[in-house]
Design an enzyme around this catalytic site. Structure first.
Site, PDB file in Angstrom:
ATOM      1  N   ASP A 406      35.069  33.363  51.667  1.00 33.01           N
ATOM      2  CA  ASP A 406      36.257  33.261  50.504  1.00 33.01           C
ATOM      3  C   ASP A 406      35.149  33.140  49.204  1.00 33.01           C
ATOM      4  O   ASP A 406      34.288  32.343  49.421  1.00 33.01           O
ATOM      5  CB  ASP A 406      37.003  31.759  50.693  1.00 33.01           C
ATOM      6  CG  ASP A 406      37.814  31.624  49.337  1.00 33.01           C
ATOM      7  OD1 ASP A 406      38.841  32.272  49.292  1.00 33.01           O
ATOM      8  OD2 ASP A 406      37.601  30.667  48.596  1.00 33.01           O
ATOM      9  N   GLU A 435      34.827  38.013  49.795  1.00 39.48           N
ATOM     10  CA  GLU A 435      35.599  38.652  48.535  1.00 39.48           C
ATOM     11  C   GLU A 435      34.258  38.521  47.654  1.00 39.48           C
ATOM     12  O   GLU A 435      33.476  37.584  47.227  1.00 39.48           O
ATOM     13  CB  GLU A 435      36.612  37.420  47.789  1.00 39.48           C
ATOM     14  CG  GLU A 435      37.697  37.401  48.855  1.00 39.48           C
ATOM     15  CD  GLU A 435      38.569  36.205  47.984  1.00 39.48           C
ATOM     16  OE1 GLU A 435      39.657  36.608  47.895  1.00 39.48           O
ATOM     17  OE2 GLU A 435      38.070  34.949  48.198  1.00 39.48           O
TER      18      GLU A 435
END
Length: 704
Positions: A406, A435
Site C-alpha cells: 500500500d 502503489e
C-alpha cells in the site's frame, strides 16, 4: 537574536539556526543534557548557522536544551537518527520479540532512549480481562533490552513497561506473533503447534514470470457477507475453505467461483491485525472497515477468526485457508501497509522510541503523504529492519506467495530492494508490487519507490494508473469518459501503455478497478447516464478484453466480472456490509459478462504469446494495425516461444457506436472470442472483418 531551530546530527555537536547571527554571544549560552551541563569547546558560524562542538557526547536518554538569554530551546534529536554515527552505536541485526523454545523464552526490545524496560507477565481473569502477575527488569546492551524466562511459556500473555523521559507506558511488542482480543496484550506462542496437518508439505505457487499471473483482489468480509454466498463461515478465514457453495440460482460462489473463473492469485485486502477502533473484535459484525489501520503487524486479524478470544485460533484458521487455496493451485498475495500506522502518536512505536519510527519535514512537522499524519520512516535502519523482518515472517510462517505494498511510493528504494532480495531467497516465485504514486513526504524524489523510478526496482511491479485512466477516465472526474466509453482521443496514450513506453510488461499491473474509487460498473453508470444496461455491459467486456490481452499483469477486482456495484459509493472503507458485500445473485443477472471474463482468462493462461514479459519481446512481437478509425484498437502478437500452437493472435476492439470494417494481415484466421457471442469458437473468419459496435474480438492463426 532569535534562535529559530536547534538540532543535532552528531553526538558531540549541536546546530543552531538564528535570524541574526551577528548578535550571537557565546558566553550567554548553556547546554544541558538531563541534569548535566555540557561545555562548548568551540563553535563555527556559516551564514545563519552556528555549530557547537561539545566537550562530551549527548546522551539521548535525556532531553537536551540550549539556554540562551534565559530562554530554553529543546534540541531536536531526529536528524541524528539517519546518521552512520547513530547506526554504529545502536543498530542491531538480531532477532527481536519473544523468541520461544520449550526450555525458555528470550524477550528482546529495541529502545535506546529508554531508562528502564520491564517485562510484564499477565494472568487471565476472564476472556477479555487481564492483570499483571509480575514484572521483570530487563538488561540493556547498546539500546537493546533483553531478558529470559526458563520453562515453557506457550500461550503466556506479556507486554513491556517502558520508561523514557520520565514517562512510563505499557506497550505491545511490535514483533508479537499473536495477541489477546483487540490486540492490547502480546502472546508467546509455539507456532509449530498452529500448523494444520500436512502443512509441512504446503508449497508456494510457482510462477515463472509475473505476467503468468492473474490477480483477483478480494476482501474476506465482502466475499461472504451477503446471504446469497451460501457460506456457513461467513466473513471468516474459513469461508475460503468451503467447497460446493451455491447462490440461490445454483451458481458457484466464493472459493468455487474463484476456481471456476480461473485466476492464479488472490490478493487479500488487509488480514493483519488492524485497529480495534476500526473493528471491535468482540462485536465484529457491528462495524466495517477495509483494515488499512495497522495495529499489530505480525498478527492475523481477529475479526476473521471464529474465536478472536483464543490467540491460537486466528493463526490456525488462516493457515487452513492458505493450505486449502494452495491445494487448489491459488496463490495468496497479502496487502501490507508499512507506510503509516493507525494510532499515530499513541502508537507502540512512539512509546518505544519517540519520533524514530516516523518521518518529519525539516520544519519538524510529521509527514502525511499517507493522509494519516504519521508516515513511517523506512529509511531509518531499525524501521527498515522491522518492515523486512515482518514481511519475511509472513512469507516463511504463513507461506504467503506475494505482497502488495500500500502506498509503496512512501517507502524508500533501498528498503524495497532489501525486501525483494530477502523474499527471493525464501521463494523465487514471490510477487512484489505496489502503489507507486508520487506523494508528499520528506524523501528525495529519486529515493521513493514510485512508478517514475521503476527502472531502479527491476523485480518489483507497479499499479499502472495510466492504463486505468485511459480505459475508464480520470478517477477523480466523473465527466471524463475513458476509451471504452467512446473517448477515442485516449487511444494514443493507451497504445503507449500497451507498448510499455512507461514501464516494462513485468512491472505493469494493468487494472480498471480495485477497492479504491468506484467499481467499474458504478463508474460506467455514473459517466454514461444515457446508455442502456446492455451498452454498459459491453463496455465492461471491452475493458476486460484489453486488460487480459495486453502485455502486463492483469488485475481484477472481485465481482467486477459480474458488474459489482457499491451503489455509487466511491470510498467504502467503512461503509456497511450492504454497500460492500458481493451480491452473488448478480452473477446470474450478468452471466454473459462472467463467461466473457472466464473465457478471456482461459485464453490467456493457455497461450504464452499473451504473456510478453520484457520490452524486447514486446517490441519484437507486438504490432499495431494502422490506418484504422481512431475508435478501434487492433494489434497482433506473434508467438515468441516457438511452442504455442497459436502462431499469431489478433486483438480488435471497437469502442465506437458504429460497425466498422478493417483490413487485417492476410492469413487464415479463426475466431477464438467474439464478445457478442460467447459460443463462437474456432470458426474460420469470413472476410471482410466487420467489428460490431462496442465489441471485442480475438482471432488466431496456426500459420507462421
Amino acid at each position: 537574536m532569535k534562535i529559530i531551530n536547534v538540532y543535532t546530527d552528531s553526538f558531540n555537536k549541536v546546530t543552531l539556526i538564528s535570524d541574526e547571527i551577528s548578535q550571537f554571544k557565546s558566553y550567554k549560552l548553556n547546554v544541558e543534557n538531563g541534569r548535566e551541563k555540557i561545555s562548548v569547546i568551540s563553535y563555527s558560524i556559516v551564514d545563519n548557522t552556528i555549530i557547537l562542538n561539545l566537550s562530551r557526547e549527548l546522551n539521548i536518554k535525556y532531553y537536551c536544551f540550549i539556554e540562551y538569554e534565559n530562554v530554553l530551546y529543546k534540541v531536536w534529536y531526529y536528524p541524528l537518527y539517519s546518521t552512520e554515527e547513530f547506526n554504529k552505536k545502536f543498530f542491531h541485526n538480531t532477532s527481536l520479540g519473544a523468541i520461544y523454545t520449550k526450555e525458555k523464552t528470550t524477550f528482546k526490545l529495541w529502545s535506546p532512549p529508554a531508562s528502564s524496560v520491564k517485562l510484564a507477565i499477565y494472568e487471565k481473569i476472564s476472556p477479555d480481562s487481564f492483570n499483571i502477575k509480575y514484572m521483570i527488569d530487563m538488561k540493556e546492551y547498546r539500546g537493546l533490552w533483553y531478558t529470559s524466562i526458563k520453562g515453557d511459556l506457550h500461550e503466556t500473555y506479556y507486554n513491556y513497561h517502558v520508561t523514557l523521559y520520565n514517562n512510563s507506558n505499557i506497550v505491545v511488542d511490535p514483533y508479537a506473533v499473536s495477541v489477546n482480543i483487540n490486540g492490547l496484550i502480546g502472546v508467546v506462542l509455539d507456532l509449530k503447534g498452529t500448523d494444520p496437518p500436512m502443512w509441512h508439505d504446503d508449497t508456494y505457487i510457482d510462477v515463472k514470470k509475473y505476467t503468468d499471473s492473474i490477480i483477483y483482489e478480494v476482501s474476506l468480509r465482502d466475499l461472504s457477507s451477503h446471504a446469497s454466498s451460501g457460506v456457513s463461515n461467513s466473513k471468516k478465514f474459513l469461508s475460503l475453505t468451503e467447497k460446493n457453495t451455491k447462490s440461490p440460482q445454483g451458481l458457484s460462489t466464493c472459493l468455487d467461483h474463484i476456481l471456476e473463473l480461473g485466476i492464479t492469485h488472490l490478493q487479500l485486502m488487509p488480514i493483519f491485525d488492524f485497529s480495534y477502533e476500526s473493528v471491535d473484535e468482540r462485536y465484529s459484525d457491528k462495524d466495517y472497515n477495509w483494515g488499512y489501520d495497522p495495529q499489530n503487524y505480525n498478527v492475523p486479524e481477529g475479526s476473521y477468526a471464529s474465536d478472536a478470544y483464543q490467540p491460537l485460533c486466528r493463526i490456525i484458521e488462516l493457515k487452513k485457508m492458505i493450505y486449502c487455496l494452495h491445494k487448489n493451485n491459488i496463490g495468496i498475495n497479502m496487502d501490507v501497509v508499512y507506510n503509516h500506522v493507525y494510532h499515530g502518536w499513541a502508537d507502540n512505536f512512539q512509546n518505544i522510541f519517540p519520533d524514530y519510527y516516523f518521518r518529519f519535514s525539516q520544519k519538524k512537522i510529521p509527514c502525511s503523504g499517507s493522509g494519516c499524519g504519521n508516515d513511517l520512516a523506512s529509511e531509518h535502519l531499525m524501521v527498515r529492519k522491522f518492515i523486512t523482518d515482518s514481511v519475511t515472517f509472513w512469507a516463511r510462517e504463513y507461506h504467503i506467495d506475494g505482497f502488495r505494498f500500500d502506498l509503496m511510493g512512501l517507502i524508500d528504494i533501498d528498503t524495497m530492494k532489501l525486501i525483494e532480495n530477502k523474499l527471493h531467497k525464501i521463494n523465487r516465485s514471490v510477487m512484489i508490487y505496489g502503489e507507486g504514486w508520487t506523494l508528499n513526504t520528506s524523501l528525495a524524489e529519486q529515493n521513493k519507490s514510485t512508478f517514475n523510478n521503476a527502472k531502479s526496482l527491476d523485480n518489483i511491479a507497479f499499479f499502472n494508473d495510466r492504463i486505468r485512466d485511459c480505459l475508464k477516465g480520470n478517477v477523480f472526474d466523473l465527466k471524463d469518459r475513458g476509451f471504452i466509453m467512446g473517448d477515442a482521443s485516449k487511444g494514443k496514450i493507451l497504445r503507449e501503455c500497451i507498448m510499455s513506453q512507461y514501464i516494462s510488461p513485468e512491472q505493469s499491473v494493468n487494472y480498471s478497478s480495485c477497492h479504491d474509487n468506484h467499481t467499474l460498473w458504478d463508474r460506467i453508470s455514473l459517466s454514461c447516464t444515457h446508455e442502456t444496461i446492455e451498452e454498459k455491459k459491453k463496455m465492461v467486456k471491452l475493458c476486460s478484453t484489453i486488460i487480459l490481452t495486453c502485455p502486463g499483469i492483469p488485475f481484477i477486482y472481485s465481482g467486477e466480472e459480474f458488474c459489482r456495484s457499491k451503489q455509487g459509493e466511491h470510498n467504502s472503507f467503512n461503509s456497511p456490509d450492504y454497500i460492500n458485500c458481493i451480491e452473488w445473485n448478480k452473477k446470474y443477472e450478468f452471466m454473459d459478462v462472467f463467461n466473457h471474463y472466464k473465457k478471456l482468462i482461459h485464453i490467456r493462461k493457455s497461450h504464452s504469446l499473451f504473456r510478453l514479459y520484457s520490452r524486447d519481446t514486446l517490441l519484437n512481437n507486438l504490432i499495431f494495425i494502422e490506418n484504422i478509425p481512431e475508435d478501434i484498437l487492433a494489434f497482433t502478437i506473434k508467438d515468441y516461444t516457438g511452442r504455442d500452437n497459436w502462431k499469431h493472435a489478433l486483438i480488435a476492439v471497437n469502442v465506437g457506436r458504429k460497425d466498422r470494417h478493417i483490413d487485417i494481415p492476410n492469413m487464415k484466421w479463426k475466431v477464438a472470442l467474439d464478445s457478442n457471442n460467447i459460443k463462437i469458437e474456432n470458426i474460420i473468419l469470413k472476410k471482410p472483418f466487420i467489428l460490431q459496435s462496442l465489441s471485442s474480438y480475438i482471432l488466431y492463426t496456426e500459420e507462421d
